[in-house]
Design a protein around this motif. Structure first.
Motif, PDB file in Angstrom:
ATOM      1  N   THR A  14       0.829  -1.211   0.000  1.00 27.88           N
ATOM      2  CA  THR A  14       0.000   0.000   0.000  1.00 27.88           C
ATOM      3  C   THR A  14       0.862   1.259   0.000  1.00 27.88           C
ATOM      4  N   ALA A  15       2.044   1.190   0.624  1.00 32.83           N
ATOM      5  CA  ALA A  15       2.957   2.343   0.615  1.00 32.83           C
ATOM      6  C   ALA A  15       3.436   2.631  -0.806  1.00 32.83           C
ATOM      7  N   LEU A  16       3.701   1.573  -1.578  1.00 32.97           N
ATOM      8  CA  LEU A  16       4.077   1.747  -2.982  1.00 32.97           C
ATOM      9  C   LEU A  16       2.938   2.381  -3.771  1.00 32.97           C
ATOM     10  N   ALA A  17       1.714   1.873  -3.560  1.00 31.76           N
ATOM     11  CA  ALA A  17       0.554   2.383  -4.293  1.00 31.76           C
ATOM     12  C   ALA A  17       0.257   3.836  -3.952  1.00 31.76           C
ATOM     13  N   TRP A  31       2.386   6.204  -3.417  1.00 32.84           N
ATOM     14  CA  TRP A  31       3.420   7.150  -3.854  1.00 32.84           C
ATOM     15  C   TRP A  31       2.907   8.117  -4.918  1.00 32.84           C
ATOM     16  N   ASN A  32       2.159   7.617  -5.892  1.00 33.14           N
ATOM     17  CA  ASN A  32       1.613   8.479  -6.932  1.00 33.14           C
ATOM     18  C   ASN A  32       0.218   9.006  -6.595  1.00 33.14           C
ATOM     19  N   TYR A  33      -0.423   8.376  -5.611  1.00 35.46           N
ATOM     20  CA  TYR A  33      -1.785   8.782  -5.247  1.00 35.46           C
ATOM     21  C   TYR A  33      -1.770   9.979  -4.303  1.00 35.46           C
ATOM     22  N   ILE A  34      -0.886   9.944  -3.322  1.00 39.14           N
ATOM     23  CA  ILE A  34      -0.813  11.024  -2.330  1.00 39.14           C
ATOM     24  C   ILE A  34       0.071  12.139  -2.865  1.00 39.14           C
ATOM     25  N   LYS A  35      -0.484  13.312  -3.013  1.00 41.04           N
ATOM     26  CA  LYS A  35       0.252  14.443  -3.599  1.00 41.04           C
ATOM     27  C   LYS A  35       0.759  15.420  -2.540  1.00 41.04           C
ATOM     28  N   GLU A  36      -0.013  15.616  -1.478  1.00 38.63           N
ATOM     29  CA  GLU A  36       0.346  16.613  -0.470  1.00 38.63           C
ATOM     30  C   GLU A  36       0.742  15.951   0.843  1.00 38.63           C
ATOM     31  N   TYR A  37       1.682  16.585   1.532  1.00 46.50           N
ATOM     32  CA  TYR A  37       2.129  16.111   2.846  1.00 46.50           C
ATOM     33  C   TYR A  37       2.524  14.630   2.805  1.00 46.50           C
ATOM     34  N   LYS A  38       3.253  14.262   1.763  1.00 47.50           N
ATOM     35  CA  LYS A  38       3.626  12.859   1.576  1.00 47.50           C
ATOM     36  C   LYS A  38       4.485  12.347   2.726  1.00 47.50           C
ATOM     37  N   PHE A  39       5.366  13.209   3.236  1.00 46.96           N
ATOM     38  CA  PHE A  39       6.251  12.813   4.332  1.00 46.96           C
ATOM     39  C   PHE A  39       5.435  12.358   5.536  1.00 46.96           C
ATOM     40  N   TRP A  40       4.399  13.124   5.902  1.00 44.86           N
ATOM     41  CA  TRP A  40       3.593  12.796   7.071  1.00 44.86           C
ATOM     42  C   TRP A  40       2.751  11.553   6.827  1.00 44.86           C
ATOM     43  N   TYR A  41       2.344  11.346   5.587  1.00 47.45           N
ATOM     44  CA  TYR A  41       1.596  10.132   5.257  1.00 47.45           C
ATOM     45  C   TYR A  41       2.443   8.896   5.570  1.00 47.45           C
ATOM     46  N   SER A  52       1.494   2.141 -25.640  1.00 44.35           N
ATOM     47  CA  SER A  52       1.082   3.483 -25.198  1.00 44.35           C
ATOM     48  C   SER A  52       0.757   3.518 -23.711  1.00 44.35           C
ATOM     49  N   TYR A  53       1.161   2.480 -22.997  1.00 39.12           N
ATOM     50  CA  TYR A  53       0.813   2.325 -21.576  1.00 39.12           C
ATOM     51  C   TYR A  53       1.583   3.331 -20.741  1.00 39.12           C
ATOM     52  N   GLN A  54       0.844   4.096 -19.948  1.00 42.07           N
ATOM     53  CA  GLN A  54       1.474   5.062 -19.047  1.00 42.07           C
ATOM     54  C   GLN A  54       1.909   4.327 -17.788  1.00 42.07           C
ATOM     55  N   ILE A  55       3.209   4.135 -17.644  1.00 43.08           N
ATOM     56  CA  ILE A  55       3.720   3.306 -16.563  1.00 43.08           C
ATOM     57  C   ILE A  55       4.086   4.156 -15.348  1.00 43.08           C
ATOM     58  N   HIS A  56       3.513   3.796 -14.215  1.00 45.38           N
ATOM     59  CA  HIS A  56       3.955   4.316 -12.922  1.00 45.38           C
ATOM     60  C   HIS A  56       4.561   3.127 -12.201  1.00 45.38           C
ATOM     61  N   SER A  57       5.859   3.113 -12.088  1.00 45.80           N
ATOM     62  CA  SER A  57       6.551   1.925 -11.595  1.00 45.80           C
ATOM     63  C   SER A  57       6.060   1.491 -10.217  1.00 45.80           C
ATOM     64  N   THR A  58       5.771   2.453  -9.344  1.00 41.14           N
ATOM     65  CA  THR A  58       5.320   2.079  -7.989  1.00 41.14           C
ATOM     66  C   THR A  58       3.947   1.415  -8.039  1.00 41.14           C
ATOM     67  N   ASP A  59       3.047   1.910  -8.907  1.00 39.77           N
ATOM     68  CA  ASP A  59       1.736   1.278  -9.061  1.00 39.77           C
ATOM     69  C   ASP A  59       1.888  -0.154  -9.567  1.00 39.77           C
ATOM     70  N   ILE A  60       2.718  -0.316 -10.589  1.00 47.95           N
ATOM     71  CA  ILE A  60       2.924  -1.638 -11.181  1.00 47.95           C
ATOM     72  C   ILE A  60       3.495  -2.605 -10.155  1.00 47.95           C
ATOM     73  N   ALA A 102       3.250  -2.444  -6.878  1.00 45.94           N
ATOM     74  CA  ALA A 102       2.225  -2.743  -5.873  1.00 45.94           C
ATOM     75  C   ALA A 102       1.251  -3.794  -6.379  1.00 45.94           C
ATOM     76  N   ILE A 103       0.801  -3.630  -7.622  1.00 51.97           N
ATOM     77  CA  ILE A 103      -0.145  -4.580  -8.209  1.00 51.97           C
ATOM     78  C   ILE A 103       0.493  -5.961  -8.357  1.00 51.97           C
TER      79      ILE A 103
END
Length: 513
Positions: free
Chosen positions: A32-35, A37-47, A363-371, A373-374
């Motif tokens: 979930t921490a990997l997932a 990374w791209n989902y949480i935009k603000e205050y990532k450090f505190w998350y 044409s796949y938009q790759i977000h390595s952390t999402d991939i 995690a999945i």
């Protein structure tokens, strides 16, 4: 302090399957921490600081046998997950906060009662009355039937990575606790009956859901019912089935909530009818969805099948038992395959499949952390499916266990035939999109029912009632009690159970002085 630290270290137990469960909890948290990374935009450090606090606390909850450290760690889990909800809304934070506090208070009372009756460590409890108190204590915190009302609204409204944390592991902590206190030999009849109610009610609500996250939330209630049912059954096989189910559902549900967030960003919707062409737009995500839902369904060669087979084989043999458990699994198959039907079958054109797939991948938009995690989540589902004893034979009893694959193939074919028939004749169980779930709606319905007894109509400001009656009243009362004893301190509401639980250490403190 040194004495407390020594007691803390000495309280850890690495026996049985609990170290395995702690390891799975760590893996799911990292996924979930990997997932996030791209989902949480603000205050990532505190998350991630909150996630770390949550991770350490869950390990303590699972491994400790000391009541004080157990309660303290669970409050830290509650505190950290409460503030993780702030990335959705503070309104959600308040609601979850109050509900979990109520559960903590009941659990504290039950723990004090257990300690007073001679159960100085967390272990199997013979007293049925004390078992009842502890089950009620964790019912609110872990979504056991009747007290589950908060789970679908909170899980569906939370950010997808937080939903994955809550549904994938946090609600499992209560059931892991039950594995410790319910005797293997006898089980618990009340828990067994509550489990049956959860399987049926949660499954029916999942079938009636068009919103993917709401469906996942209700299916969590249904799937947790299998765990409650297994622990209530009693017996080594049933308990191993519960352990395997906790692990299998943890990986599958964590993966599904992560993929639901990806699909929501892709389509700008959470409604399953809108996810057209998903296998071409998000091929890796789609594969993870298919594998995870097949596990949720409990079809043969899946993680869910192994866990459900263990639970069903632990029941009293007989035709009626087979029919009932066939029906339970059928419910899971219906709501799981219904979602796959709407996402991957209805109005989909699979002509020139290879060419379309190659084009999509290019044409796949790759977000390595999402991939990652999945893939890790899906890998966990596959490991439980094909190595139920776990790598290294951590569940050694299952190494040579016969899971009766031929019967599983027969039943799975029957499930598929029945579900295909039902989907065809009921137009895929297409249901209207229900309004977003919220605790205010539940409160409003309850108040309307109560007020209707006087045969009058009234319109309630439920949001104001919730905050005023449930939040401010409890907070202000607690503050007044605290100020009466400690004039110069301000105590947060959530810490009251923690400070009260120091009573559990009174004997050790007395000896120290």
């Amino acid at each position: 302090m040194a004495l407390l630290w020594q007691q803390f270290l000495a309280s850890f137990s690495f026996e049985s399957y609990f170290p395995l469960l702690a390891e799975v909890g760590v893996i799911l948290t990292l996924i979930t921490a990997l997932a996030a990374w791209n989902y949480i935009k603000e205050y990532k450090f505190w998350y991630y600081i909150l996630t770390l606090v949550y991770l350490i606390s869950t390990v303590v909850v699972i491994l400790t046998t000391d009541w004080f450290f157990f309660l303290f760690a669970w409050e830290m889990v509650t505190l950290s997950t409460t503030f993780l909800l702030a990335w959705s809304s503070w309104k959600l934070v308040k609601q979850y906060f109050v509900i979990q506090f109520a559960g903590s208070s009941i659990l504290l009372f039950a723990a004090l009662a257990a300690n007073a009756l001679g159960y100085t460590e967390i272990a199997a409890i013979d007293s049925v009355l004390l078992q009842f108190l502890l089950i009620i204590g964790i019912a609110t915190k872990s979504g056991i039937f009747i007290f589950h009302f908060w789970l679908p609204p909170i899980h569906s409204e939370a950010p997808s990575p937080v939903s994955a944390i809550l549904s994938g592991w946090v609600v499992k902590l209560g059931y892991i606790f039950l594995l410790k206190i319910i005797p293997v030999e006898s089980g618990n009849t009340m828990l067994y009956l509550l489990g049956i109610a959860m399987v049926v009610y949660g499954g029916w609500q999942a079938i009636r859901s068009a919103d993917l996250k709401i469906m996942l939330a209700y299916s969590t209630v249904s799937q947790l019912g299998f765990i409650a049912l297994a622990i209530g059954t009693g017996g080594e096989v049933a308990f191993l089935g519960a352990v395997l189910f906790i692990i299998a559902h943890g990986f599958a549900k964590t993966t599904l909530f992560i993929t639901s967030g990806i699909l929501q960003r892709e389509y700008g919707s959470r409604i399953v009818y809108d996810f057209k062409g998903a296998i071409f737009k998000r091929p890796i995500t789609s594969l993870a969805v298919i594998i995870s839902f097949l596990s949720m369904a409990g079809l043969v060669f899946s993680a869910g099948y192994n866990a459900k087979y263990l639970i069903s084989s632990a029941q009293i043999p007989g035709l009626l038992t087979r029919i009932v458990f066939f029906g339970f699994t059928l419910i899971s198959v219906i709501y799981s395959l219904r979602i796959l039907y709407w996402i991957f079958v209805v109005d989909e054109d699979y002509s020139h499949f290879t060419e379309k797939l190659k084009k999509a991948i290019n044409s796949y938009q790759i977000h390595s952390t999402d991939i990652l995690a999945i893939l890790f989540g899906t890998l966990g589902v596959l490991v439980v499916a094909f190595w139920p004893e776990m790598p290294g034979d951590m569940l050694g009893y299952l190494v040579d266990y016969d899971f009766n694959i031929m019967a599983g193939i027969r039943d799975s074919l029957l499930y598929l035939l029945i579900v295909v028939y039902l989907l065809h004749n009921n137009v895929g169980f297409k249901v209207k999109v229900r309004e977003n779930l919220s605790l205010e709606r539940y409160l409003s319905s309850a108040l309307d029912f109560i007020f209707s007894m006087s045969r009058k109509d009234a319109k309630f400001d439920t949001d104001k009632i919730f905050e005023t009656v449930f939040y401010n009243t409890i907070f202000n009362t607690s503050k007044k009690i605290h100020d009466f004893f400690y004039q110069d301190l301000t105590l947060q509401l959530l810490w009251i159970p923690v400070f009260l639980s120091i009573l559990l250490l009174w004997q050790q403190i007395y000896r120290y002085f």
